[in-house]
Design an enzyme around this catalytic site. Structure first.
Site, PDB file in Angstrom:
ATOM      1  N   THR A 158       0.767  -1.201  -0.284  1.00  0.00           N
ATOM      2  CA  THR A 158      -0.120   0.008  -0.213  1.00  0.00           C
ATOM      3  C   THR A 158       0.549   1.042   0.140  1.00  0.00           C
ATOM      4  OG1 THR A 158      -0.489  -0.496   2.352  1.00  0.00           O
ATOM      5  CG2 THR A 158      -1.862  -1.063   1.294  1.00  0.00           C
ATOM      6  N   LYS A 184       4.440  -6.905   3.843  1.00  0.00           N
ATOM      7  CA  LYS A 184       4.312  -5.501   3.835  1.00  0.00           C
ATOM      8  C   LYS A 184       3.930  -4.582   5.095  1.00  0.00           C
ATOM      9  CE  LYS A 184       0.430  -3.332   2.189  1.00  0.00           C
ATOM     10  NZ  LYS A 184      -0.458  -2.697   4.230  1.00  0.00           N
ATOM     11  N   THR A 195      -1.297  -1.901   6.789  1.00  0.00           N
ATOM     12  CA  THR A 195      -1.456  -3.060   7.485  1.00  0.00           C
ATOM     13  C   THR A 195      -0.421  -3.515   7.680  1.00  0.00           C
ATOM     14  OG1 THR A 195      -3.547  -3.182   7.348  1.00  0.00           O
ATOM     15  CG2 THR A 195      -3.177  -5.372   8.078  1.00  0.00           C
ATOM     16  N   GLU A 285       6.467   4.952   7.172  1.00  0.00           N
ATOM     17  CA  GLU A 285       5.626   5.739   6.915  1.00  0.00           C
ATOM     18  C   GLU A 285       6.982   7.940   7.034  1.00  0.00           C
ATOM     19  OE1 GLU A 285       1.236   5.194   6.035  1.00  0.00           O
ATOM     20  OE2 GLU A 285       2.125   5.691   7.771  1.00  0.00           O
ATOM     21  N   ASN A 408       0.167  11.169   6.335  1.00  0.00           N
ATOM     22  CA  ASN A 408      -0.961  11.317   7.187  1.00  0.00           C
ATOM     23  C   ASN A 408      -2.083  11.591   7.211  1.00  0.00           C
ATOM     24  OD1 ASN A 408      -0.610   7.884   8.134  1.00  0.00           O
ATOM     25  ND2 ASN A 408       0.895   8.749   8.237  1.00  0.00           N
ATOM     26  N   SER A 413      -4.679  19.692   2.490  1.00  0.00           N
ATOM     27  CA  SER A 413      -3.873  20.792   2.261  1.00  0.00           C
ATOM     28  C   SER A 413      -2.893  20.720   1.224  1.00  0.00           C
ATOM     29  CB  SER A 413      -3.455  21.125   3.478  1.00  0.00           C
ATOM     30  OG  SER A 413      -2.535  19.766   3.782  1.00  0.00           O
TER      31      SER A 413
END
Lengths: 413, 413
Positions: A158, A184, A195, A285, A408, A413
């Site tokens: 993802t 992953k 996940t 991330e 996240n 914006s």
């Protein structure tokens, strides 16, 4: 938003050999993503022994419920995984989607729906339209091949910036077997777009209860010891399939998890899981640095783990690492808040091999320059010595950067 | 790095009246900051009853140790607070610094060192040079005045962008008394540059044990229910002083915390603490929105609180709020990971007055536009109904923005 590949990605992806008895196919089902694969099917032409470990969330996804149900009988003939939609918090329609997928997969693979395992990763709360990809499964079974582990790892991504692959070769009683694994991650776990999923297969002939016992043990110091952001998914799924095809080559079939002939296999499984788990942390991330937190001298291993997680999950420790700041005061804070026994005046803290604090205060020989040198590395080892007992644990994590917030939070914006 | 005032700051600072029996002075001691006050002294010309609540950290600062020791006798004559250095994890030298400060303050105020209370906020692990400001204390006692609550609130700031002040007037058995309070926060808690400190004073004549019982009760739904980043300081300190000077005006002296005449006082104390606690959350590092998480229908109040904290501390929920994204899937995730009883299929979630999920799936009438409207507000109320029991709790927090990462990580970039 396009995200560059993590600077912590391995220099080269592991090349995974074939596992006899496992065939793999992927497809572009267009569930959410365009111009990439998002559907994976693994087919076991003979029933494979299966073991599984799942999220501890009280709000598990529909596929997690299905896997838990089907695990009881201990055999698998097919695995179907989709990315782009987690089929979590989807109520009755979620259960209908898993039932439909399991039936279509069973029909395609010529087995019972109870021999099908499922996993989904992606958006939460959005109904999963299984009718969209169910018709593809028959073609996948026909076209599946044994040499597609990399394609499998890519189809389940993802927000991952690289596919995660690992393999180990070991001997069981002198007979060579292989374990392959893919995973992953990205957020640990960003339920909107991620996940933790991991799928392993081996040709070893090991019965399901023994497999389950070994998997449960190996997951503690690996996947249960990585954290990106302390958030636990509704969908975390780790499955291990043993096709047993090595038995045709004369490898022994083993039922008992305590069988001493499993020693090497057990070690290889642990090492492979840790390899994949660290790949997940290193692709957290926005990650730019891996943090390795070791707590020793605790009253127990579990106490050491709780303190290590308190450090690894602390936003202030993680932002300090992002800023290459040897801010050991924040490590003291995180030890103090963990709730486990700690004696301020016995604490010693190392960043890499630099002791920054000892005996409840800054090391008399502390050198800001030496500590800063450590902080500039891609891997930051933080070691805390509590001086209370023999408990010890290591947790793997990553830093907290503005990119994490952007990935996240930057929807509007 | 210059940080602008939080957009969530109150439109006007509360003007605090004088409290008979409390005199205040501040000074520029140059401990770390330049061109601002960093030293606060509060003098109680007659012994004030005192109550205190402290950090639960296993690595508390030296001033926290001292306050705990001195609290036993229940009376205070002076409070000394410095900002810029937390005097935490400073070992023997830390204890020497608190002893030196207490002695100098006692000499200046004409009391025993055991009647002096201390608090420090700022950098961890750096020895605090108390000799630098101890000589100032005598002048502070001489010059202290009753009308300087705002100056007091300003002197204890670290990364706070506004001083935090609140006041309440209530009657005890028909006799008017006042409670004033100041606080500082910023990170909850960034030990490098912050710590939650709060000091309250009242002219009511209430004995220390009654004061302690009321303070402990009032802190649970207020300061113990705010979180900026889940990190707990080594130095959190909340002290309440009762000068008893209202007795000279004929107000009753009360010993028993269950005395029914304390009803109004108890409510005002709770309201004032919540006011200050929310000011702390609204000035969280980088905060642009306040998050108000209410969990109801839990099996107990404590279960509701744990789930509410799990939501309010989730980096994914907090980044979603920063991005004005009505990402209720992350709320489901945070409920699921809290470890408390929850039934996925009974969950209902509201953002403001918009029900986004019900009965274990997305609300059939869900409107992305309506939910987005709520997310654009400065206050984001998130309500989770578990449908299991009568447990209920509200937690106050703020969003997680790139500015938080910048404030806490941008030391070297």
């Amino acid at each position: 938003m396009s995200v560059p590949v993590s600077p912590l990605a391995p220099p080269a992806l592991a090349a995974l050999p074939e596992i006899a008895g496992v065939r793999i196919a992927t497809a572009e089902a267009g569930i959410k993503y365009k111009n990439r694969t998002d559907l994976l099917m693994m087919v076991f032409d003979r029933p494979a022994a299966v073991a599984g470990v799942f999220t501890r969330s009280k709000c598990p996804s529909a596929p997690v419920d299905l896997c838990r149900d089907n695990l009881a009988q201990g055999f698998a003939r097919a695995l179907v995984v989709n990315s782009g939609n987690a089929n979590a918090f989807t109520g009755r329609r979620g259960r209908e989607a898993t039932a439909l997928t399991a039936e279509a997969a069973a029909k395609a693979a010529g087995c019972e729906p109870s021999e099908v395992f499922l996993a989904s990763t992606g958006v939460i709360g959005e109904p999963l339209d299984a009718a969209r990809f169910a018709p593809l499964l028959e073609g996948l079974v026909t076209s599946a091949g044994a040499d597609r582990w990399r394609e499998a790892a890519e189809a389940i991504m993802t927000t991952d910036t690289y596919p995660k692959l690992a393999t180990r070769s070991v001997s069981i009683d002198g007979c060579a077997v292989t374990i392959n694994g893919i995973a992953k991650g990205a957020g640990m776990i960003a339920p909107d777009m991620a996940t933790m999923l991991s799928f392993l297969a081996t040709d070893a002939a090991i019965a399901a209860p023994a497999l389950q016992a070994m998997l449960k043990e190996a997951v503690e110091p690996s996947f249960n010891s990585v954290t990106v952001d302390s958030d636990t998914s509704t969908s975390d799924t780790l499955l291990l399939f043993a096709t047993g095809s090595a038995a045709a080559r004369g490898c022994p079939a083993i039922d008992d998890p305590k069988d001493p002939r499993l020693g090497e296999f057990r070690q290889a499984l642990a090492s492979l899981l840790l390899d994949l788990a660290r790949q997940v942390a290193r692709d957290g991330e926005g990650a730019r640095k891996e943090i390795q937190v070791t707590v020793q001298g605790a009253t127990s291993d579990q106490a050491a783990k709780r303190i290590a997680l308190s450090i690894a999950n602390s936003p202030l420790v993680k932002t300090a690492v992002a800023g290459e700041d040897a801010n050991w005061g924040r490590v003291v804070m995180a030890v103090g808040k963990a709730g486990e026994e700690a004696d301020r005046d016995r604490l010693a803290i190392h960043f890499g091999d630099i002791r920054v604090a000892v005996g409840g205060e800054r090391d008399p020989d502390y050198s800001e320059a030496a500590a800063s040198q450590v902080m500039r590395r891609p891997e930051i080892p933080i070691t805390v010595e509590l001086g209370l007992g023999n408990g010890r644990w290591t947790v793997y994590s990553c830093d907290l950067t503005k990119e994490y917030v952007a990935i996240n939070g930057d929807y509007r914006s």
